[in-house]
Structure formats: structure tokens, C-alpha cells
Design a protein around this motif. Structure first.
Motif, PDB file in Angstrom:
ATOM      1  N   ALA A 173       0.958  -1.076  -0.016  1.00 56.47           N
ATOM      2  CA  ALA A 173      -0.081   0.070  -0.139  1.00 56.47           C
ATOM      3  C   ALA A 173       0.830   1.124   0.135  1.00 56.47           C
ATOM      4  O   ALA A 173       0.304   2.272  -0.399  1.00 56.47           O
ATOM      5  N   SER A 174       2.260   1.117   0.182  1.00 54.03           N
ATOM      6  CA  SER A 174       2.923   2.544   0.286  1.00 54.03           C
ATOM      7  C   SER A 174       3.522   2.975  -1.077  1.00 54.03           C
ATOM      8  O   SER A 174       4.061   3.838  -1.067  1.00 54.03           O
ATOM      9  N   ASN A 189       3.558   3.722  -5.053  1.00 54.34           N
ATOM     10  CA  ASN A 189       2.999   4.945  -5.996  1.00 54.34           C
ATOM     11  C   ASN A 189       1.496   4.236  -6.302  1.00 54.34           C
ATOM     12  O   ASN A 189       0.567   5.088  -6.084  1.00 54.34           O
ATOM     13  N   ARG A 233      -0.756   3.612  -3.090  1.00 53.07           N
ATOM     14  CA  ARG A 233      -1.389   4.807  -2.256  1.00 53.07           C
ATOM     15  C   ARG A 233      -2.500   5.236  -2.995  1.00 53.07           C
ATOM     16  O   ARG A 233      -3.584   5.652  -2.278  1.00 53.07           O
ATOM     17  N   ASP A 234      -2.752   5.222  -4.446  1.00 56.06           N
ATOM     18  CA  ASP A 234      -3.843   5.773  -5.130  1.00 56.06           C
ATOM     19  C   ASP A 234      -5.078   4.771  -5.179  1.00 56.06           C
ATOM     20  O   ASP A 234      -6.152   5.016  -4.910  1.00 56.06           O
ATOM     21  N   ASN A 277      -6.521   5.312  -1.630  1.00 57.84           N
ATOM     22  CA  ASN A 277      -7.622   6.450  -1.627  1.00 57.84           C
ATOM     23  C   ASN A 277      -8.854   6.240  -2.462  1.00 57.84           C
ATOM     24  O   ASN A 277      -9.749   6.686  -2.075  1.00 57.84           O
ATOM     25  N   GLU A 293       5.906   3.563   7.231  1.00 58.93           N
ATOM     26  CA  GLU A 293       4.786   4.157   6.609  1.00 58.93           C
ATOM     27  C   GLU A 293       3.265   4.204   7.171  1.00 58.93           C
ATOM     28  O   GLU A 293       2.429   4.476   6.594  1.00 58.93           O
ATOM     29  N   MET A 324       0.743   6.846   7.086  1.00 59.51           N
ATOM     30  CA  MET A 324       0.358   7.412   5.562  1.00 59.51           C
ATOM     31  C   MET A 324      -1.159   7.817   5.489  1.00 59.51           C
ATOM     32  O   MET A 324      -1.625   8.751   4.946  1.00 59.51           O
ATOM     33  N   PHE A 325      -1.961   6.511   6.135  1.00 61.31           N
ATOM     34  CA  PHE A 325      -3.401   6.789   5.687  1.00 61.31           C
ATOM     35  C   PHE A 325      -4.159   7.258   6.987  1.00 61.31           C
ATOM     36  O   PHE A 325      -5.211   6.963   7.291  1.00 61.31           O
ATOM     37  N   THR A 364      -4.181   0.005   8.971  1.00 58.92           N
ATOM     38  CA  THR A 364      -2.753  -0.308   8.295  1.00 58.92           C
ATOM     39  C   THR A 364      -1.905  -0.991   9.428  1.00 58.92           C
ATOM     40  O   THR A 364      -2.029  -0.923  10.512  1.00 58.92           O
TER      41      THR A 364
END
Length: 227
Positions: free
Chosen positions: A9-10, A12, A15-16, A19, A37, A40-41, A49
Motif C-alpha cells: 500500500a505504500s 505509488n 497509495r492511489d 485512496n 509508512e 500514511m493513511f 494499516t
């Protein structure tokens, strides 16, 4: 609320994807390779996470056991790595590393999750393939990578064969060149407008998880843009 597991999940794409799924109302279990990380969310209330070593089957089984009550309906398995090298430039160590990162990282999650999906009446797997595994002219320069990703296509077919009567499906997304900072640095002269944005990949994954997307039965979905 339906829950989706997203490994890697960390990254590129990861992450998208997280989200995008959160925006569409899913609860997300997001796994990371390190604790750096984990925050991050933190701003997304339906995202949980956790650090999980997906190369270790016991670590994966423990993680899934801790979330036994989650309404887990899909696994989006994004962990992977790339390496160049012709046959002559490829040794056993590189083959083993690519096998672990690109295949074992998925298999260790698929095995226990497939059993859970079977008990709960269905589920989906979204896997990431690679064009060099389908195109030998590209694969000849990234042999270990192409061979390891070829196993992902075989795994998806085996999942679909075993899960056919249980409403369990697997889809392999095959991207062209993904528009990432690393690829822009590696190919500064290339037109990144021809590449595949991670946001579009995330939208494709969200579609495949939708009510309509779940009706598809194509093992391979290609998204190349002009790359």
C-alpha cells in the motif's frame, strides 16, 4: 461494509488504490513492509494499516487471523519489484529474489484468503502482471522479472479453475509503462504522456471490484495507453 485487502500500500500505485477505494466507501486493510509508512493513511477513518511480511506465510496467517471478523471480499496484491538482465546476465540469486517479490508475495496471501473466500461464499483477487511476460522481445532483457511475473498469470488461472463453483475470481492487470517518479528519472527523454498514470490504474481496480466489474471473467486486462 465490504473490506478490501491491499498489499504494497505504500507504493505509488498502492497509495492511489487505497485512496480510491476509501472514496468509494470500502473499508481497507493496508499492509506495509516497514513501520515508517504506518501513518500514511491516518487521515482516512476506514483504513487500517499494519506491517506484514508477505514473504513469510506465518506472518500473513497471523495477520489474517487478527482480522477474522472483517467482511473481507477482495485482495488487491501489489507487492513486486523489477530487475533488468538478459539470460546471460541472470543468476540464481536474481531469479530467487524476483520469485520471492513478484510471486511468493502474492501466493502467501492467496492461499489463506482463497480458503476464507470459499467459506464465505466468494471473493476476488486482483493481481499485477507484466507485459514482458507476454512479449518475449521485452522479456529477453528482463528475464528474471518476466519469468516471475509469468507465474502470476498461471496462478490466476488456477484460482479461477478452483474458485469457479464458489464465485471466486482472479484478474491480472497488465500495465504498460507506469507513470512514476522512478520511471521519469530512468527515462527522462520519454514522453510520459504515453504512459499509464497510477490514478487510472487505481480507477480500473476499483471498477473491477464494483458490482459490474465482478461480473467480468477475463483473466487478463491490459492497460497500455500509448506505451
Amino acid at each position: 461494509m465490504k473490506t478490501v485487502l491491499v498489499t504494497g500500500a505504500s507504493g505509488n500505485l498502492g497509495r492511489d488504490v487505497v485512496n480510491q477505494l476509501h472514496e468509494q466507501g470500502y473499508a481497507v486493510l493496508a499492509t506495509f513492509g516497514s513501520s515508517r509508512e504506518l501513518e500514511m493513511f491516518s487521515h482516512l477513518p476506514q483504513v487500517t494499516t499494519q506491517v506484514v511480511d508477505v514473504l513469510d506465510a506465518d506472518s500473513v496467517n497471523t495477520f489474517l487471523g487478527e482480522h477474522e471478523t472483517a467482511n473481507l471480499r477482495a485482495g488487491v496484491l501489489l507487492v513486486g519489484s523489477f530487475a533488468m538482465g538478459s539470460i546471460q546476465e541472470t543468476d540464481a540469486d536474481l531469479l530467487h529474489r524476483m520469485y520471492q517479490l513478484n510471486f511468493l508475495s502474492a501466493f502467501n496471501v492467496v492461499k489463506p484468503l482463497l480458503a476464507r473466500f470459499g467459506q464465505r461464499g466468494g471473493g476476488q483477487f486482483i493481481l499485477i502482471g507484466a507485459r514482458p511476460s507476454l512479449n518475449p522481445d521485452e522479456g529477453k532483457n528482463a528475464v528474471a522479472y518476466a519469468l516471475s511475473k509469468a507465474l502470476i498469470f498461471e496462478l490466476a488461472q488456477l484460482i479461477n479453475a478452483e474458485g469457479k463453483a464458489q464465485q471466486i475470481t482472479a484478474t491480472v492487470i497488465v500495465p504498460g509503462i507506469i507513470d512514476t517518479p522512478a520511471n521519469r528519472i530512468a527515462m527522462p527523454e520519454a514522453d510520459s504522456g504515453d504512459w499509464v498514470p497510477t490514478t487510472n490504474l487505481a480507477e480500473l481496480i476499483a471498477f473491477l471490484l464494483s458490482d459490474t466489474g465482478r461480473m467480468t471473467r477475463e483473466t487478463i486486462v491490459k492497460i497500455y495507453n500509448q506505451s
